[in-house]
Design a protein around this motif. Sequence first.
Motif, PDB file in Angstrom:
ATOM      1  N   GLN A 290      17.002 -12.659 106.192  1.00 49.40           N
ATOM      2  CA  GLN A 290      17.012 -12.940 107.547  1.00 49.40           C
ATOM      3  C   GLN A 290      18.196 -12.777 108.229  1.00 49.40           C
ATOM      4  O   GLN A 290      18.259 -12.366 109.565  1.00 49.40           O
ATOM      5  CB  GLN A 290      16.434 -14.360 107.904  1.00 49.40           C
ATOM      6  CG  GLN A 290      14.892 -14.484 107.336  1.00 49.40           C
ATOM      7  CD  GLN A 290      13.852 -13.487 107.911  1.00 49.40           C
ATOM      8  OE1 GLN A 290      13.693 -13.273 109.181  1.00 49.40           O
ATOM      9  NE2 GLN A 290      13.034 -12.689 107.031  1.00 49.40           N
TER      10      GLN A 290
ATOM     11  N   TYR B 197      19.138  -9.254 108.865  1.00 51.36           N
ATOM     12  CA  TYR B 197      18.213  -8.427 110.036  1.00 51.36           C
ATOM     13  C   TYR B 197      19.032  -8.742 111.288  1.00 51.36           C
ATOM     14  O   TYR B 197      18.725  -7.890 112.273  1.00 51.36           O
ATOM     15  CB  TYR B 197      17.023  -9.320 110.243  1.00 51.36           C
ATOM     16  CG  TYR B 197      15.859  -8.735 109.433  1.00 51.36           C
ATOM     17  CD1 TYR B 197      15.233  -7.424 109.459  1.00 51.36           C
ATOM     18  CD2 TYR B 197      15.383  -9.451 108.158  1.00 51.36           C
ATOM     19  CE1 TYR B 197      14.408  -6.833 108.600  1.00 51.36           C
ATOM     20  CE2 TYR B 197      14.445  -9.244 107.443  1.00 51.36           C
ATOM     21  CZ  TYR B 197      13.914  -7.723 107.630  1.00 51.36           C
ATOM     22  OH  TYR B 197      12.904  -7.142 106.787  1.00 51.36           O
TER      23      TYR B 197
ATOM     24  N   ARG C 183      11.929  -0.788 118.045  1.00 46.20           N
ATOM     25  CA  ARG C 183      12.666  -1.597 117.211  1.00 46.20           C
ATOM     26  C   ARG C 183      13.795  -0.869 116.145  1.00 46.20           C
ATOM     27  O   ARG C 183      14.267  -1.393 115.504  1.00 46.20           O
ATOM     28  CB  ARG C 183      11.549  -2.067 115.972  1.00 46.20           C
ATOM     29  CG  ARG C 183      10.314  -3.084 116.507  1.00 46.20           C
ATOM     30  CD  ARG C 183       9.568  -3.346 115.570  1.00 46.20           C
ATOM     31  NE  ARG C 183       8.388  -2.055 115.062  1.00 46.20           N
ATOM     32  CZ  ARG C 183       8.161  -2.136 113.963  1.00 46.20           C
ATOM     33  NH1 ARG C 183       7.836  -3.115 113.054  1.00 46.20           N
ATOM     34  NH2 ARG C 183       7.328  -1.125 113.422  1.00 46.20           N
TER      35      ARG C 183
ATOM     36  N   ARG D 294      17.007   0.307 115.316  1.00 44.14           N
ATOM     37  CA  ARG D 294      18.337  -0.446 114.952  1.00 44.14           C
ATOM     38  C   ARG D 294      19.463   0.546 114.316  1.00 44.14           C
ATOM     39  O   ARG D 294      18.995   1.607 113.688  1.00 44.14           O
ATOM     40  CB  ARG D 294      18.178  -1.820 114.044  1.00 44.14           C
ATOM     41  CG  ARG D 294      17.114  -2.657 114.584  1.00 44.14           C
ATOM     42  CD  ARG D 294      17.888  -3.405 115.800  1.00 44.14           C
ATOM     43  NE  ARG D 294      17.056  -4.508 116.343  1.00 44.14           N
ATOM     44  CZ  ARG D 294      15.987  -4.205 117.148  1.00 44.14           C
ATOM     45  NH1 ARG D 294      15.856  -3.039 117.665  1.00 44.14           N
ATOM     46  NH2 ARG D 294      15.227  -5.375 117.425  1.00 44.14           N
TER      47      ARG D 294
ATOM     48  N   THR E 111      21.165   1.236 111.696  1.00 42.29           N
ATOM     49  CA  THR E 111      20.959   0.940 110.201  1.00 42.29           C
ATOM     50  C   THR E 111      22.560   1.219 109.779  1.00 42.29           C
ATOM     51  O   THR E 111      22.867   0.428 108.681  1.00 42.29           O
ATOM     52  CB  THR E 111      20.129   2.086 109.558  1.00 42.29           C
ATOM     53  OG1 THR E 111      18.816   2.264 110.175  1.00 42.29           O
ATOM     54  CG2 THR E 111      19.753   1.617 108.152  1.00 42.29           C
TER      55      THR E 111
ATOM     56  N   ILE F 187      15.248  -5.358 100.701  1.00 45.80           N
ATOM     57  CA  ILE F 187      14.581  -5.421 101.718  1.00 45.80           C
ATOM     58  C   ILE F 187      14.315  -4.032 102.338  1.00 45.80           C
ATOM     59  O   ILE F 187      15.147  -3.813 103.340  1.00 45.80           O
ATOM     60  CB  ILE F 187      15.053  -6.553 102.735  1.00 45.80           C
ATOM     61  CG1 ILE F 187      15.528  -7.740 101.868  1.00 45.80           C
ATOM     62  CG2 ILE F 187      14.309  -6.586 103.895  1.00 45.80           C
ATOM     63  CD1 ILE F 187      16.340  -8.666 102.948  1.00 45.80           C
TER      64      ILE F 187
ATOM     65  N   SER G  58      12.481  -3.037 104.614  1.00 46.39           N
ATOM     66  CA  SER G  58      12.303  -3.007 106.112  1.00 46.39           C
ATOM     67  C   SER G  58      13.641  -3.027 106.999  1.00 46.39           C
ATOM     68  O   SER G  58      13.585  -2.543 108.118  1.00 46.39           O
ATOM     69  CB  SER G  58      11.593  -4.045 106.501  1.00 46.39           C
ATOM     70  OG  SER G  58      11.757  -5.358 106.178  1.00 46.39           O
ATOM     71  N   LEU G  59      14.719  -3.365 106.207  1.00 48.81           N
ATOM     72  CA  LEU G  59      15.968  -3.357 106.794  1.00 48.81           C
ATOM     73  C   LEU G  59      16.508  -1.981 107.257  1.00 48.81           C
ATOM     74  O   LEU G  59      17.289  -1.792 108.025  1.00 48.81           O
ATOM     75  CB  LEU G  59      17.013  -3.847 105.874  1.00 48.81           C
ATOM     76  CG  LEU G  59      17.156  -5.584 105.873  1.00 48.81           C
ATOM     77  CD1 LEU G  59      18.290  -5.810 104.963  1.00 48.81           C
ATOM     78  CD2 LEU G  59      17.719  -5.821 107.232  1.00 48.81           C
TER      79      LEU G  59
END
Length: 264
Positions: free
Chosen positions: A40, A43, A58, A60, A62, A82, A84-85
């Motif tokens: 978390q 993120y 959303r 970002r 990366t 993870i 989704s990161l």
Amino acid sequence: MSVQNLQVVDELTRASQTLVRGVLDAKCFISRLPPKLLGQVFYLVPGRLPIDGTSCSRARRTYDLVPLTHVCRCWRDIAFSISSLWQTICETSRAHTAWHVLRARARQTPLIIYVDRPQASLALSDILASDGHAVTELHLRGLQEEPAARLASDLLAFPAPHLRHATVSIRRKPGAPSHSAAGLEPLVEFWSGTAPNLKTLELHDVPLLPSNYFGSLARLQLSFDLVPFEWTLCDLLRVIQRSPVLEYVSLRGLPSDLHLRHSC
């Protein structure tokens, strides 16, 4: 001592340092945090990417995550676990072309494609052709050197069954030569006619209009500053008619003689 023996000593020293660093890293307080909690925190690392218009995104940066993977093996393993990161595959400079590496890290996660440079890379074309079905957001910015023909035949031509938000903003500099849409139909089928979930579409200085039927489109924004276009008022009305649930339309920079162009 021989050179060969020195090389052996050097390898043993490096291996010992790696083991010692691993033990020290494991004893650090932050390494005792549960992997989910540390995830978390990860993120919060990637910054937001700027989006034209009013679309909520959303997307970002990366590449901000890459230094985390170099801290220690524990952080690297958590970051890579993870998926989704890594869902934003971004290309904001000529050095950002590792599309396939980022795609592999995202695995089955829905993708966000973000480009902000004069011309999109060929690697992007490959990703869109093979994984366009996984794209939920598409943001193409800059593109000063991108011909309209490539937009029509490549960057906006892949089937996009899960696409929800799309922004295309061509930022021409005053006085710079523009790539006209001469020879192209003013209405072009975007995303191979397959974008049933598209909610928002924003086009800035894009000389083309979509011929699609957009059953879910709620917001449409068109703006023009420097790029001429050949489509007519009837073409624009046709786009609106083919978007039955449209709630918001924003038009800026349209020529004053648009109503005099006849194609109906």
